[in-house]
Structures are given as structure tokens and as C-alpha cells.
Design an enzyme around this catalytic site. Sequence first.
Site, short mmCIF file in Angstrom:
data_model
loop_
_atom_site.label_atom_id
_atom_site.label_comp_id
_atom_site.label_asym_id
_atom_site.label_seq_id
_atom_site.Cartn_x
_atom_site.Cartn_y
_atom_site.Cartn_z
N ASP A 94 -8.06 -18.09 8.47
CA ASP A 94 -7.14 -17.72 9.53
C ASP A 94 -7.56 -18.38 10.85
OD1 ASP A 94 -5.22 -15.94 11.09
OD2 ASP A 94 -5.09 -15.02 9.11
N HIS A 129 -4.42 -13.72 15.82
CA HIS A 129 -3.91 -13.42 14.49
C HIS A 129 -5.03 -13.12 13.50
CE1 HIS A 129 -2.19 -14.40 10.49
NE2 HIS A 129 -1.09 -13.88 10.99
N ALA A 232 2.36 -19.19 -1.55
CA ALA A 232 2.72 -17.90 -2.14
C ALA A 232 3.58 -18.07 -3.39
CB ALA A 232 3.45 -17.03 -1.12
N TYR A 234 3.16 -20.26 -5.62
CA TYR A 234 2.38 -20.80 -6.74
C TYR A 234 1.93 -19.67 -7.67
CZ TYR A 234 -1.04 -23.48 -9.40
OH TYR A 234 -1.74 -24.07 -10.42
N SER A 285 1.87 -11.01 7.03
CA SER A 285 0.46 -11.25 7.36
C SER A 285 -0.32 -9.95 7.36
CB SER A 285 0.34 -11.89 8.76
OG SER A 285 0.43 -13.27 8.71
#
Length: 464
Positions: A94, A129, A232, A234, A285
Site C-alpha cells: 500500500d 490510505h 481481483a 484473477y 479497500s
Amino acid sequence: MPRRSNRRPDGAQPCKQHSDRALSLMLLGDFETGFWARSAVTAFQPQLAGDCGVWHGKKTFRLGSSYDYSGLNELKKQAASNGYTRRVTVAVVDTGIDTSNVLFAGRKVSSQSYNFFGNNHNVQDTFGHGTHVSGIIADATPANVELLVLRVSNNEGKSSLLTIKTALQYAVSKNADVVNLSMGFIDVNASLYDYLDSTIDKAYNRGIPICCAAGNGEGGSKGVDVRYCYPACYSKTIAVSAIDYSSKQLAYYSNRGSAIDFTAPGSGIVSAYYKGNFATMSGTSMAAPHITAAIAYLKMMQSNLSVDGIYRELKLYCRDLGSKGKDSYYGWGCPIMTNLFQRGISHKRYIVIFRTTLKSVSNVKKGIKVSWKKAYGADSYYVYRRKNKGSWKKVAVVSSSKDFYIDKKVKQGKKYSYKVRAYNGGVFGGFSSVKKAYFLKPLKEVKVRRNTKRKAKVFWKKRT
């Protein structure tokens, strides 16, 4: 773990507004996005779902009712008394972390944490974040869960696929127990991307699950199909959608689709923020680290669980929030982990056993010695032999405390091939490579005679 297609169905078209999205942190909001110099380099940005409330002060309030819903607060209270004190490492890929925040007091941040954007160990968050995501994990788990913070962005929250791949490779090399990836590439062709696949495959094979935010609608709009969000979409990641904690319904901004695996609270989540502040944020998130924290408890209980085993365990604890079974909004549902310590691990046989590395096959006095490098997860090793071009046969089962076997049932002058694989509780690891050797007994009656020309003659008894 059920496989999902990571290819876009023929003729499928996304919303026009998503046709040229860039790689973004999975929040919602009014932030600039865009590609950098080349298509291989993209921008990660937070997207906040509505306003982001930020305030300063000590943690004199209770943060997470969402952890009560998921049962994580209860597990946090019970972990030590149930003997679950094993160190678990959670890699957070991140924007970094603000360790000065009081929420991280007493929390170990690994000395192996790294800033892949600055190529140094300074993982200080200047964006917020990553601190918020790490705060969710820290607040939902006990102190024996350490954070391996991998900063992959600049001060504006932008990064690249190359940087993300390098960080994921690093997390695997440091044997992280689980990876949280609250970011992804949102694009019409996202399901065609494969740049991270090989690294994700390696993590999968080593039992390291990668929890991915499913992504959000652009600019606060309704979410779209997760097949437009990489990685995501995959099959070997765990894609997490977001629900509103109050209504237990899919958040309007959350992406959805058949690739969703699980859901978790993502709206109005209070956690740490940079500059010592706290903030309320919404987005997938915020949902992904709830699942990451749940996995940390599973790894605390059984460190060698495979990703498939973890997936099956999470399914067992899911509260089905939509259509019966797996659906496109909630996947299998939201895992409610309250009774985990009482029920224990149900899929203990789904474990990771590494492939054994065969080091050498060589002649020794009593036979042929087969040596290997010990494999993670093994409680014994099976040794197989083939004589000349014959069939393979198991010749020995060796305790995990040993890393060699001496085959004494060999004949002079014959060629033998060997391979080894690890075993644990009914599960085999992959076969090692094959190595060959001829068995030749040591020579006898070796004599050396010198002559006048400063030379020597060596004599020995012939062997058949």
C-alpha cells in the site's frame, strides 16, 4: 479453491466511464487518475465513497463495530488464552504506514518493511490510505500479528504494476502468511492482464493468500463487474466486495460479479490515518483487510494451511447474505469467525508441502546415498528408485528429521535413478528432479610403487 476465469467473455462491454481507468487504490472519490509515461506504468489512487472524516486525538473511543459483526473482536480477546500466540506476518502492499499513530502502540512493524518507490526502508505514509488499511488489520488482531509494510507509492498515492510485482515477490521471499492488496487496475481489458499472475501463482503454491479489494464505481457511482479489476479478477486471488455494516447489503459503490469470493464491512470504517489522525473511510479497500485479519487467525492456528484450505475454512463460517450459495454480490457471504477457536480447523489436510529438492546421489561404502534439502510442511519423505530402464518403485519412507537415505540393496555396476517427495497427513508434495548413479564398490588392494624416474605406478585388484 474454485477457479474463476480471468478472461473477459467475448463481446462483454464495460460502462463507458471505465474504458480508460488507471490502477487505483480501492476507495471512492473525486481524485485524478491517469497513466504515466508508458502503458506498463499506471497510477494508483484512493477513491473515497463520500466524505472522508478526519480528526486528531488519542484512541479514547471504540473503533470497530464491524469487527464485532465479523467476530474478530471476540477472537482478539480469546487468542492468548487459547494458546494462539504464534507470530503471524501480514504483508500490506500500500502507501506505507504512520507508526506514530497511537493505534499501532505495541504493534510490531517488521524491520524487513520496505519502500519500493524510494528504494529504502522508510515506509512512512504521506498519503493516508495504507495507514488506514493497516489500522484495520491491527485493530482486529492481537499483538502477535506483525505488519510487513511494503510501500509502493509516491506521495500522491501513484505506483506501477512493476513496483507492485516487485513488492509481491518480496512478500513471498519473506514468507509472509497473507498479503493484503487494497488496489487494482480498472480497465476494459483488465481481465486480459497477466503481468502479476506468475507472482500470484508462486504465492498460491506456497500457501500465501492474496486478498484483493474488488474495486469501486468511478467517482462514487455504482460498482461494475469485478472482471474489469485486475488482479481481483484473477482466479488465484481472493476478491472481496463491500457491504454497509448497518444494512448488511452490498454497498452501492462496490464492484460485483461472479469473481467475487467473499464480502466484508467496507462503509464508514474508522481507523488510523496519517499525521497521527483517525479517519472514517469507505470502500472495498476497507473490506479486504477484514478478510485478511480473519485469515491471520487461521494461520495463527495452522501455519501450513494451503490457500485452498483457507478458502474452504472461510466458506464454513460465511453468513449467506444473498441468493443461496455463491452469488455475484457477496460471493459465499461474510465470514463470521466468532466460534473459530471452539470449532477449530476443519480442513487440516489442506496443507502446503513444498517440492523436495534432490541434492545428490553418490556412491558410499555400503551403497548409494540419496541426499535432499528438507521441504517445508513434510513429516516424512518417500524415496523412489528405478533400476536401469525399469519401473519406479518406492524403496523407503524416511522420517522428516533426516535428509538422506542409503540404499544398500544395489548391485555392482548397475545404474540406478532416484527421486523423492515429501508427505504429510495423506498429502504429497511434488516429485523432486531425478538423479542417477552407477553403483561401484571401492577398489581393494591398491598399491603404489615408485621408480627411479620420479614417477609412480598404481596397482589395484579388478572389480567385475
